[in-house]
Design a protein around this motif. Sequence first.
Motif, PDB file in Angstrom:
ATOM      1  N   MET A  46       0.845  -1.198   0.000  1.00  0.00           N
ATOM      2  CA  MET A  46       0.000   0.000   0.000  1.00  0.00           C
ATOM      3  C   MET A  46       0.877   1.243   0.000  1.00  0.00           C
ATOM      4  O   MET A  46       2.031   1.216   0.439  1.00  0.00           O
ATOM      5  N   PHE A  47       0.309   2.332  -0.509  1.00  0.00           N
ATOM      6  CA  PHE A  47       1.092   3.548  -0.705  1.00  0.00           C
ATOM      7  C   PHE A  47       0.290   4.758  -0.255  1.00  0.00           C
ATOM      8  O   PHE A  47      -0.914   4.840  -0.499  1.00  0.00           O
ATOM      9  N   ILE A  48       0.973   5.692   0.405  1.00  0.00           N
ATOM     10  CA  ILE A  48       0.343   6.975   0.716  1.00  0.00           C
ATOM     11  C   ILE A  48       1.337   8.096   0.410  1.00  0.00           C
ATOM     12  O   ILE A  48       2.539   7.950   0.674  1.00  0.00           O
ATOM     13  N   ALA A  49       0.827   9.171  -0.177  1.00  0.00           N
ATOM     14  CA  ALA A  49       1.661  10.346  -0.460  1.00  0.00           C
ATOM     15  C   ALA A  49       1.600  11.259   0.773  1.00  0.00           C
ATOM     16  O   ALA A  49       0.540  11.793   1.101  1.00  0.00           O
ATOM     17  N   ARG A  50       2.730  11.412   1.431  1.00  0.00           N
ATOM     18  CA  ARG A  50       2.779  12.130   2.705  1.00  0.00           C
ATOM     19  C   ARG A  50       2.252  13.573   2.609  1.00  0.00           C
ATOM     20  O   ARG A  50       1.595  14.065   3.515  1.00  0.00           O
ATOM     21  N   HIS A  51       2.586  14.228   1.505  1.00  0.00           N
ATOM     22  CA  HIS A  51       2.188  15.635   1.347  1.00  0.00           C
ATOM     23  C   HIS A  51       0.873  15.776   0.578  1.00  0.00           C
ATOM     24  O   HIS A  51       0.535  16.873   0.146  1.00  0.00           O
ATOM     25  N   GLY A  52       0.136  14.660   0.372  1.00  0.00           N
ATOM     26  CA  GLY A  52      -1.077  14.705  -0.446  1.00  0.00           C
ATOM     27  C   GLY A  52      -0.697  14.597  -1.915  1.00  0.00           C
ATOM     28  O   GLY A  52       0.471  14.777  -2.270  1.00  0.00           O
ATOM     29  N   TYR A  53      -1.677  14.301  -2.785  1.00  0.00           N
ATOM     30  CA  TYR A  53      -1.326  14.054  -4.178  1.00  0.00           C
ATOM     31  C   TYR A  53      -0.811  15.279  -4.905  1.00  0.00           C
ATOM     32  O   TYR A  53       0.100  15.205  -5.683  1.00  0.00           O
ATOM     33  N   GLY A  54      -1.368  16.423  -4.624  1.00  0.00           N
ATOM     34  CA  GLY A  54      -0.860  17.612  -5.304  1.00  0.00           C
ATOM     35  C   GLY A  54       0.278  18.282  -4.550  1.00  0.00           C
ATOM     36  O   GLY A  54       0.618  19.427  -4.813  1.00  0.00           O
ATOM     37  N   HIS A  55       0.876  17.572  -3.613  1.00  0.00           N
ATOM     38  CA  HIS A  55       1.925  18.119  -2.746  1.00  0.00           C
ATOM     39  C   HIS A  55       1.467  19.438  -2.122  1.00  0.00           C
ATOM     40  O   HIS A  55       2.095  20.487  -2.273  1.00  0.00           O
ATOM     41  N   THR A  56       0.367  19.360  -1.384  1.00  0.00           N
ATOM     42  CA  THR A  56      -0.246  20.584  -0.854  1.00  0.00           C
ATOM     43  C   THR A  56      -0.095  20.709   0.658  1.00  0.00           C
ATOM     44  O   THR A  56      -0.457  21.743   1.221  1.00  0.00           O
ATOM     45  N   ILE A  57       0.407  19.673   1.330  1.00  0.00           N
ATOM     46  CA  ILE A  57       0.436  19.702   2.798  1.00  0.00           C
ATOM     47  C   ILE A  57       1.870  19.914   3.269  1.00  0.00           C
ATOM     48  O   ILE A  57       2.767  19.100   2.995  1.00  0.00           O
ATOM     49  N   ALA A  58       2.100  21.005   3.975  1.00  0.00           N
ATOM     50  CA  ALA A  58       3.452  21.338   4.456  1.00  0.00           C
ATOM     51  C   ALA A  58       3.856  20.378   5.579  1.00  0.00           C
ATOM     52  O   ALA A  58       2.984  19.815   6.261  1.00  0.00           O
ATOM     53  N   PRO A  59       5.166  20.199   5.783  1.00  0.00           N
ATOM     54  CA  PRO A  59       5.630  19.216   6.774  1.00  0.00           C
ATOM     55  C   PRO A  59       5.008  19.381   8.166  1.00  0.00           C
ATOM     56  O   PRO A  59       4.660  18.400   8.810  1.00  0.00           O
ATOM     57  N   HIS A  60       4.848  20.621   8.614  1.00  0.00           N
ATOM     58  CA  HIS A  60       4.315  20.838   9.971  1.00  0.00           C
ATOM     59  C   HIS A  60       2.803  20.677  10.035  1.00  0.00           C
ATOM     60  O   HIS A  60       2.225  20.680  11.119  1.00  0.00           O
ATOM     61  N   LYS A  61       2.160  20.530   8.862  1.00  0.00           N
ATOM     62  CA  LYS A  61       0.693  20.390   8.825  1.00  0.00           C
ATOM     63  C   LYS A  61       0.262  18.949   8.555  1.00  0.00           C
ATOM     64  O   LYS A  61      -0.933  18.651   8.543  1.00  0.00           O
ATOM     65  N   ILE A  62       1.215  18.078   8.288  1.00  0.00           N
ATOM     66  CA  ILE A  62       0.864  16.687   7.976  1.00  0.00           C
ATOM     67  C   ILE A  62       0.252  16.037   9.217  1.00  0.00           C
ATOM     68  O   ILE A  62       0.736  16.233  10.338  1.00  0.00           O
ATOM     69  N   ASN A  63      -0.827  15.292   8.997  1.00  0.00           N
ATOM     70  CA  ASN A  63      -1.461  14.581  10.112  1.00  0.00           C
ATOM     71  C   ASN A  63      -0.769  13.208  10.228  1.00  0.00           C
ATOM     72  O   ASN A  63      -1.248  12.199   9.733  1.00  0.00           O
TER      73      ASN A  63
END
Length: 249
Positions: A46-63
């Motif tokens: 399984m795979f998850i994109a840490r920053h979301g697919y459009g790379h929209t989530i900043a490191p300090h905002k990642i859940n």
Amino acid sequence: MLAIIGGSGLSKLASLEPTGRRVVRTPYGEPSTALTMGRVRGRDLMFIARHGYGHTIAPHKINYRANIWALKDQGATEVISVASVGGIRRGFGPGALVVPDQIIDYTCGRSSTFFEGLDGQVTHVDFTEPYSQPLRARILAAAQACGEVLADGGVYAATQGPRLETAAEINRLERDGADLVGMTGMPEAALAREAGLAYAAINVVANHAAGRGDSEHAIVLEAIEAVLEDAMGRVRRIIEALASPSFRS
Ligand code: HPA
């Protein structure tokens, strides 16, 4: 089952034959994105994109809690984190791939535990060796088998971001013993430990850290993309080798 958390430059795994997407609700809110379930060389993954697919989530905002919880909930037992970093140690220049063996955490204000103590229980986990040694060993062996150069060991410094560091901050990290600097390795690794998941990382050196090498006066962000594109191709080959029957857990 093996899970891959993809960072900057690895928002999807080209070699993954997708079999489905799972939107997972967690007690901690929304993961960065739906999980992609699929197969690599016949192996479920399984795979998850840490920053979301459009790379929209900043490191300090990642859940981070929701991501780890979702992977565990869907049957992950081991996690490989792919993350880009700045290189501090001489020899860890742009394009180098490293499997770190230690962490120093400089982040602040992130939700960093599943054990909030709300039930009156105080829970501590051992974190002497923050990465799973057996999983590290398999990654290194898979890289060797497919002829990719992967450095064995390094101290990863997790900074808060999203800004990059000052040259003096990098000097301080080096004095502390850090070899690599990134923004997403913590609390992800600690949460994986709390969740009972075997966790290891492949760090991709995107640039010399601030004040080092060709980043002496500035980090040229435009140069990073080309470095990551080439390096992530090598990471994909290592993951494919790891998925082949000889390296399964
Ligand atoms: N610092 C922190 N995080 C990073 C860097 C860096 O230089 N490069 C890529 N991620």
